[in-house]
Scaffold this active site. Sequence first.
Site: not given
Length: 346
Positions: A62-66
């Site tokens: 989920v960090y920066a949407d991948g």
Amino acid sequence: MKYRLLGRTGVWVSEISLGTMTFGGKTHPVFGNMGALGQEEVDRVVGTALDAGINFIDTADVYADGESEELLGQAIRRRRRDVVLATKLMAPMGPGPNDMGLSRLHVMRALEDSLRRLGTDHIDLYQIHNYDRITPLEETLSALDDAVRQGKVRYIGCSNLAAWQISKALGISALHNQARFVANQTHYSLVSRDAERDLVPMAEEEGLSLTVWSPLAGGFLSGKFDRGGVTTEQDSRRARVGFDFVPFDEEKGFEVLDVLRTVAARHEVSPARVAIAWLLAQRAVTSVIVGARKLEQLADNIAASDLTLTEQDLAALDEVSRLPVAYPNWIQDSFAPTRIPAGNQA
């Protein structure tokens, strides 16, 4: 750098680990305020960490949407064998109803997506990022066990679970002879010691590693903030985000910070270094996850591994930050001595 065992696995991980929430997300509404480092900056941060002896790196889908996973994958591609690579799943990764959670469907999809983004054929520590109130633990653990048996995951862990939830999961794994959690990633700091009530004793009893996220309470324990919201560094994450990422009693927090600054001055180091060194001195802690946007910040955090606090330091920090003993702990403690015959006491 010093190394500690990851649970009962026999795997050694650095007691300072690198977090990657600052990687990527330049235009992201949330992660854009976390750091938004590009590939060149990520390469420098990761290279500095590895050269300093860090071998444990943590990220999440989920960090920066991948994007964090993608940038990290590029940064370690030539040094993959030097890294115990950890990532997490559970949070939404798309608009669909099955784009989050811990169902077998999502676990398998999320795993394949993370492997692709990281550019690797296996993940060393695959962690569930939170508790899924809908999916039975049996389904999640069965899917994770399959991933281990397929060789796509070496070990499994969890994050942000209650002690009873972890204990239940360990019982299910034992009953079905499945891969068990070897590590629990939890929030823990001088202003947030809730983990000591149940998670710490549970980890010790079950042989789980305890890895710590947000050891500086979202930057508060860096010492860059004073009462009234005044900060010496407007570019800090806490100032840029504009809200408290982790909740705590702020007035008590400043009391802790006063003592932290005194200890730091005694050692001629930063308050952040002392806050991390305090965690490393706590029982059950295996590794403290640090994230950084600037190399000097990373270097200061890494140096906490070489800082040994005195008994005076630890006592002062413990006294100002100690939690009141919760029920049933206080009543169990009151009965404990009566079980030991006088002649057997040390």
